[in-house]
Write a protein that holds these residues in place. Structure first.
Motif, mmCIF file in Angstrom:
data_model
loop_
_atom_site.group_PDB
_atom_site.id
_atom_site.type_symbol
_atom_site.label_atom_id
_atom_site.label_comp_id
_atom_site.label_asym_id
_atom_site.label_seq_id
_atom_site.Cartn_x
_atom_site.Cartn_y
_atom_site.Cartn_z
ATOM 1 N N MET A 278 -1.810 9.749 -3.655
ATOM 2 C CA MET A 278 -0.594 8.971 -3.899
ATOM 3 C C MET A 278 -0.343 7.956 -2.788
ATOM 4 N N THR A 279 -0.660 8.337 -1.546
ATOM 5 C CA THR A 279 -0.525 7.357 -0.461
ATOM 6 C C THR A 279 -1.519 6.218 -0.653
ATOM 7 N N GLY A 280 -2.722 6.553 -1.159
ATOM 8 C CA GLY A 280 -3.696 5.498 -1.419
ATOM 9 C C GLY A 280 -3.243 4.555 -2.516
ATOM 10 N N VAL A 281 -2.649 5.108 -3.570
ATOM 11 C CA VAL A 281 -2.139 4.262 -4.654
ATOM 12 C C VAL A 281 -1.027 3.358 -4.129
ATOM 13 N N ARG A 282 -0.154 3.913 -3.304
ATOM 14 C CA ARG A 282 0.923 3.090 -2.716
ATOM 15 C C ARG A 282 0.355 1.927 -1.919
ATOM 16 N N GLU A 283 -0.641 2.218 -1.084
ATOM 17 C CA GLU A 283 -1.230 1.166 -0.268
ATOM 18 C C GLU A 283 -1.935 0.131 -1.137
ATOM 19 N N LEU A 284 -2.589 0.596 -2.213
ATOM 20 C CA LEU A 284 -3.267 -0.337 -3.110
ATOM 21 C C LEU A 284 -2.274 -1.279 -3.780
ATOM 22 N N VAL A 285 -1.161 -0.727 -4.258
ATOM 23 C CA VAL A 285 -0.144 -1.563 -4.897
ATOM 24 C C VAL A 285 0.457 -2.537 -3.891
ATOM 25 N N ARG A 286 0.744 -2.042 -2.689
ATOM 26 C CA ARG A 286 1.332 -2.909 -1.664
ATOM 27 C C ARG A 286 0.370 -4.033 -1.295
ATOM 28 N N THR A 287 -0.911 -3.696 -1.130
ATOM 29 C CA THR A 287 -1.897 -4.715 -0.782
ATOM 30 C C THR A 287 -2.050 -5.742 -1.888
ATOM 31 N N THR A 288 -2.047 -5.275 -3.135
ATOM 32 C CA THR A 288 -2.169 -6.194 -4.269
ATOM 33 C C THR A 288 -1.004 -7.169 -4.316
ATOM 34 N N ILE A 289 0.197 -6.657 -4.105
ATOM 35 C CA ILE A 289 1.377 -7.525 -4.112
ATOM 36 C C ILE A 289 1.307 -8.542 -2.974
ATOM 37 N N GLU A 290 0.878 -8.081 -1.792
ATOM 38 C CA GLU A 290 0.776 -9.006 -0.660
ATOM 39 C C GLU A 290 -0.281 -10.076 -0.921
ATOM 40 N N LEU A 291 -1.402 -9.699 -1.551
ATOM 41 C CA LEU A 291 -2.425 -10.690 -1.861
ATOM 42 C C LEU A 291 -1.925 -11.715 -2.875
ATOM 43 N N ARG A 292 -1.170 -11.252 -3.857
ATOM 44 C CA ARG A 292 -0.629 -12.182 -4.845
ATOM 45 C C ARG A 292 0.382 -13.127 -4.204
ATOM 46 N N LYS A 293 1.190 -12.598 -3.312
ATOM 47 C CA LYS A 293 2.140 -13.458 -2.602
ATOM 48 C C LYS A 293 1.397 -14.464 -1.727
ATOM 49 N N ALA A 294 0.338 -14.007 -1.072
ATOM 50 C CA ALA A 294 -0.437 -14.914 -0.228
ATOM 51 C C ALA A 294 -1.089 -16.007 -1.064
ATOM 52 N N ARG A 295 -1.596 -15.636 -2.247
ATOM 53 C CA ARG A 295 -2.202 -16.641 -3.120
ATOM 54 C C ARG A 295 -1.164 -17.656 -3.581
ATOM 55 N N ALA A 296 0.041 -17.176 -3.913
ATOM 56 C CA ALA A 296 1.099 -18.101 -4.310
ATOM 57 C C ALA A 296 1.480 -19.019 -3.155
ATOM 58 N N THR A 297 1.498 -18.473 -1.938
ATOM 59 C CA THR A 297 1.831 -19.281 -0.771
ATOM 60 C C THR A 297 0.774 -20.345 -0.520
ATOM 61 N N VAL A 298 -0.509 -19.960 -0.648
ATOM 62 C CA VAL A 298 -1.588 -20.931 -0.454
ATOM 63 C C VAL A 298 -1.486 -22.063 -1.471
ATOM 64 N N ALA A 299 -1.188 -21.707 -2.722
ATOM 65 C CA ALA A 299 -1.046 -22.741 -3.753
ATOM 66 C C ALA A 299 0.123 -23.667 -3.434
ATOM 67 N N GLN A 300 1.219 -23.088 -2.954
ATOM 68 C CA GLN A 300 2.382 -23.909 -2.618
ATOM 69 C C GLN A 300 2.072 -24.826 -1.434
ATOM 70 N N LEU A 301 1.377 -24.300 -0.421
ATOM 71 C CA LEU A 301 1.008 -25.123 0.731
ATOM 72 C C LEU A 301 0.051 -26.243 0.327
#
Length: 399
Positions: free
Chosen positions: A168-191
């Motif tokens: 369950m801790t691994g699933v939490r980290e996976l979801v958190r990492t996925t969300i952060e990557l999506r946010k980073a991708r959105a930020t790169v596109a905006q920049l």
């Protein structure tokens, strides 16, 4: 950081573990995720229904069981309107542990499965450092309670309780990492969009700043000369006309450069268009265009756009394969773009206006276009000069 745009929408739709659902669809997905794990409640229910305990023990057993299940679902499902605070989460997890110990000691080893849910709650809701301590502690507590009751089968649950909690801790980290990557991708596109706007502003300033300043200066000068020196004023007006015409040419060239399609961008757009149309897309990686001229790249980009448009609108295909290879031909090194689908092949008997215009565009860039109807589908092959001799590793089969 904003979540606007498609990537931001993905971040907004992502299902968050240990946090309240934000809409009905997310609530259903969380429920589907949780329900299969309730299988370990079957042993306590069977124990209460078996009649092995007295009426008082059975009543208190049902009360304790209902309290445990309600607390567990409140922690994991989080449908209380807002997320619990840290201290409340700690109290509820501790309450689950106390109930699991009390029910297992008083009602027997059939209740040891409750420690699985205590471990899950620790992994889902507690901070990582706390989870890394409480999950092993839960496992040890379950083992001691089982051995105290003379139940050797408790050893069989040790690995299960431990692994489920840490998974369950691994699933939490996976979801958190996925969300952060999506946010980073959105930020790169905006920049990237911001950088493009700045580049456009700089180019317009460089193109028009000097010309407009010169036009303004000569207009003022012509106005002052007009009453006494009409010939000189006419010369200034002629200069104004020349400067303005040159500025217009510069703007048109700049706009043409901005409008010039890029092959990498068209490949990305093709992926989006085909996926949206329900067509399985097999596209190449980002191409190496180091030796390809802008005109050749633009011609191939137009060819890809036209081909994908036809696939989406007219073919009814289920699959589309795009290939981009370098070939050595009798006319020299060529960059070849192939788009093949398994659709109907189109309805027209001859080349349409799109293919005709595309052929002319490719010929202007020194390339060629081939359009072939297949038994099951359609293939479009566009070739343009690659611009430099190929090495042995780059050479494909002859065209």
């Amino acid at each position: 950081m904003t979540d606007d745009g498609p990537d931001g929408a993905e971040v907004h739709r992502a299902m968050r573990l240990g946090e309240p659902p934000r809409n009905l669809g997310e609530a259903v997905r969380k429920l589907v995720w949780i329900l299969p794990w309730l299988v370990f409640f079957s042993s306590p229910i069977d124990d209460l229904l078996s009649g092995h305990h007295g009426s008082t023990a059975t009543v208190f057993g049902w009360i304790g069981f209902g309290t445990f299940v309600g607390t567990y679902l409140a922690l994991v499902f989080r449908n209380m309107g807002r997320a619990f605070s840290g201290p409340v989460v700690g109290v509820l997890v501790a309450g689950l542990g106390v109930l699991a110990v009390a029910l297992s000691l008083t009602l027997g080893p059939d209740w040891l499965g409750l420690f699985v849910y205590v471990s899950v709650a620790c992994g889902v809701t507690l901070p990582m450092r706390a989870a890394y301590v409480t999950i092993p502690a839960t496992t040890v507590t379950m083992l001691l309670v089982g051995l105290h009751g003379g139940e050797d089968d408790a050893w069989g649950l040790v690995l299960l309780v431990l692994l489920i909690g840490f998974s369950m801790t691994g699933v939490r980290e996976l979801v958190r990492t996925t969300i952060e990557l999506r946010k980073a991708r959105a930020t790169v596109a905006q920049l990237a969009a911001n950088e493009e706007r700045l580049r456009l502003a700089r180019d317009l300033h460089d193109l028009l700043g000097h010309s407009l300043s010169l036009i303004t200066l000569k207009s003022e000068l012509a106005g002052r000369m007009l009453p006494d020196h009409p010939d000189k004023a006419a010369q200034q007006v002629a200069d104004i006309e020349q400067v303005s015409r040159q500025a217009l040419v510069d703007v048109r060239e700049a706009v043409t450069g901005y409008r010039r399609p890029r092959l990498a961008g068209e490949l990305a757009g093709a992926q989006v268009a085909l996926t949206a149309a329900g067509v399985i897309a097999d596209l190449p990686a980002e191409p190496d265009l180091a030796t390809v001229t802008e005109d050749s790249e633009s011609a191939l980009a137009w060819a890809l756009r036209e081909a994908i448009t036809n696939v989406v609108r007219h073919s009814g295909a289920q699959r589309c394969v795009v290939e981009l290879v370098r070939r050595q031909t009798l006319d020299g090194p060529m960059l070849e773009l192939s788009v093949e689908d398994n659709g109907s092949g189109g309805s027209g008997k001859g080349p349409g206006n799109g293919l005709t215009g595309l052929t002319e565009r490719l010929e202007k860039a020194g390339g060629t276009l081939e359009a072939t109807r297949l038994k099951h589908g359609f293939r479009l092959v566009a070739r343009v000069p690659a611009g430099a001799p190929l090495t042995a590793t780059d050479v494909g089969s002859p065209a």
